[in-house]
Scaffold this motif. Sequence first.
Motif, mmCIF file in Angstrom:
data_model
loop_
_atom_site.group_PDB
_atom_site.id
_atom_site.type_symbol
_atom_site.label_atom_id
_atom_site.label_comp_id
_atom_site.label_asym_id
_atom_site.label_seq_id
_atom_site.Cartn_x
_atom_site.Cartn_y
_atom_site.Cartn_z
ATOM 1 N N ALA A 168 108.025 64.467 95.275
ATOM 2 C CA ALA A 168 108.341 65.401 94.194
ATOM 3 C C ALA A 168 109.846 65.574 94.024
ATOM 4 O O ALA A 168 110.334 65.669 92.910
ATOM 5 C CB ALA A 168 107.670 66.740 94.461
ATOM 6 N N SER A 169 110.605 65.572 95.131
ATOM 7 C CA SER A 169 112.053 65.766 95.013
ATOM 8 C C SER A 169 112.711 64.601 94.286
ATOM 9 O O SER A 169 113.616 64.790 93.487
ATOM 10 C CB SER A 169 112.694 65.979 96.380
ATOM 11 O OG SER A 169 112.530 64.840 97.191
ATOM 12 N N MET A 170 112.258 63.385 94.557
ATOM 13 C CA MET A 170 112.823 62.217 93.863
ATOM 14 C C MET A 170 112.441 62.249 92.383
ATOM 15 O O MET A 170 113.255 61.956 91.519
ATOM 16 C CB MET A 170 112.327 60.916 94.489
ATOM 17 C CG MET A 170 112.835 60.667 95.876
ATOM 18 S SD MET A 170 114.592 60.362 95.909
ATOM 19 C CE MET A 170 114.769 59.806 97.571
ATOM 20 N N LEU A 171 111.197 62.599 92.105
ATOM 21 C CA LEU A 171 110.764 62.643 90.709
ATOM 22 C C LEU A 171 111.481 63.754 89.948
ATOM 23 O O LEU A 171 111.835 63.573 88.788
ATOM 24 C CB LEU A 171 109.243 62.809 90.627
ATOM 25 C CG LEU A 171 108.431 61.618 91.152
ATOM 26 C CD1 LEU A 171 106.945 61.935 91.111
ATOM 27 C CD2 LEU A 171 108.732 60.346 90.382
ATOM 28 N N ARG A 200 109.679 51.701 81.718
ATOM 29 C CA ARG A 200 109.285 52.287 80.437
ATOM 30 C C ARG A 200 108.729 53.660 80.766
ATOM 31 O O ARG A 200 107.684 53.795 81.406
ATOM 32 C CB ARG A 200 108.249 51.435 79.718
ATOM 33 C CG ARG A 200 107.794 52.075 78.392
ATOM 34 C CD ARG A 200 106.931 51.167 77.558
ATOM 35 N NE ARG A 200 107.592 49.944 77.154
ATOM 36 C CZ ARG A 200 108.465 49.836 76.134
ATOM 37 N NH1 ARG A 200 108.772 50.899 75.433
ATOM 38 N NH2 ARG A 200 109.004 48.688 75.838
ATOM 39 N N LEU A 201 109.457 54.691 80.333
ATOM 40 C CA LEU A 201 109.074 56.056 80.623
ATOM 41 C C LEU A 201 107.919 56.481 79.732
ATOM 42 O O LEU A 201 107.645 55.851 78.708
ATOM 43 C CB LEU A 201 110.276 56.987 80.417
ATOM 44 C CG LEU A 201 111.565 56.606 81.160
ATOM 45 C CD1 LEU A 201 112.659 57.626 80.885
ATOM 46 C CD2 LEU A 201 111.327 56.455 82.642
ATOM 47 N N VAL A 213 110.799 60.432 85.111
ATOM 48 C CA VAL A 213 110.368 59.076 85.475
ATOM 49 C C VAL A 213 108.938 59.051 85.996
ATOM 50 O O VAL A 213 108.386 57.977 86.229
ATOM 51 C CB VAL A 213 111.319 58.434 86.513
ATOM 52 C CG1 VAL A 213 112.707 58.248 85.940
ATOM 53 C CG2 VAL A 213 111.370 59.259 87.791
ATOM 54 N N ALA A 214 108.326 60.215 86.172
ATOM 55 C CA ALA A 214 106.931 60.265 86.638
ATOM 56 C C ALA A 214 106.044 59.510 85.656
ATOM 57 O O ALA A 214 106.162 59.666 84.444
ATOM 58 C CB ALA A 214 106.465 61.707 86.757
ATOM 59 N N GLY A 215 105.191 58.640 86.181
ATOM 60 C CA GLY A 215 104.276 57.852 85.356
ATOM 61 C C GLY A 215 104.903 56.655 84.672
ATOM 62 O O GLY A 215 104.244 55.969 83.881
#
Length: 188
Positions: free
Chosen positions: A121-124, A143-144, A168-170
């Motif tokens: 979670a911290s990186m995301l 590709r976001l 950037v999640a997903g």
Amino acid sequence: MAISLGADPRTRTTTLAGGAVLLMLSALALNRPDSNPAPPTPEAIVAECRQLYGELNPTFRGLPAQRFEVTKGDELLRVYVSDVDDWINVCRSGPTGVDAAAGTRMSDGPDDQLRLFDSSASMLRANLLLGHVPAGATTIEARLTTGQVVTGDHDGDVFAIWSPDAPVAGAQVTATGPAGTTLTATAP
């Protein structure tokens, strides 16, 4: 400051002394700790990044080697790797100095695969993906979910995809090889 040659000498002395006091007070104000300090040097930022690395990882055996830098506007992300500890670390800085540092364990796997390292979670929240790029890869991009495509940076071994203004999640991550071959992975 204007001084008349015909003025009383006591007035000239008082005016000069008053001007000198103002200059000294101005110089002191510029050097106060809470005034706008000079921006840190690149060497000072690297030293602070290494210090933070040591504080965050006191049991690690190796010093990290800086692999590459990513620039977005006036922010800079330095990517460090400690091979002996299997650890990748990032240090983000801006005009006022270091403002964040984080790291994660590098996952093992075949050199010909695209691998995302821990996307906690911290990186995301930092809009950052770190991973292993396959040997021979020429580009890495994501590709976001917004449709935006962000080109990552790599050193032929590890990569960073950083999108300070978009999540950037997903994201769909793609590595392209010299013959146009592609490998993909999806960020959590």
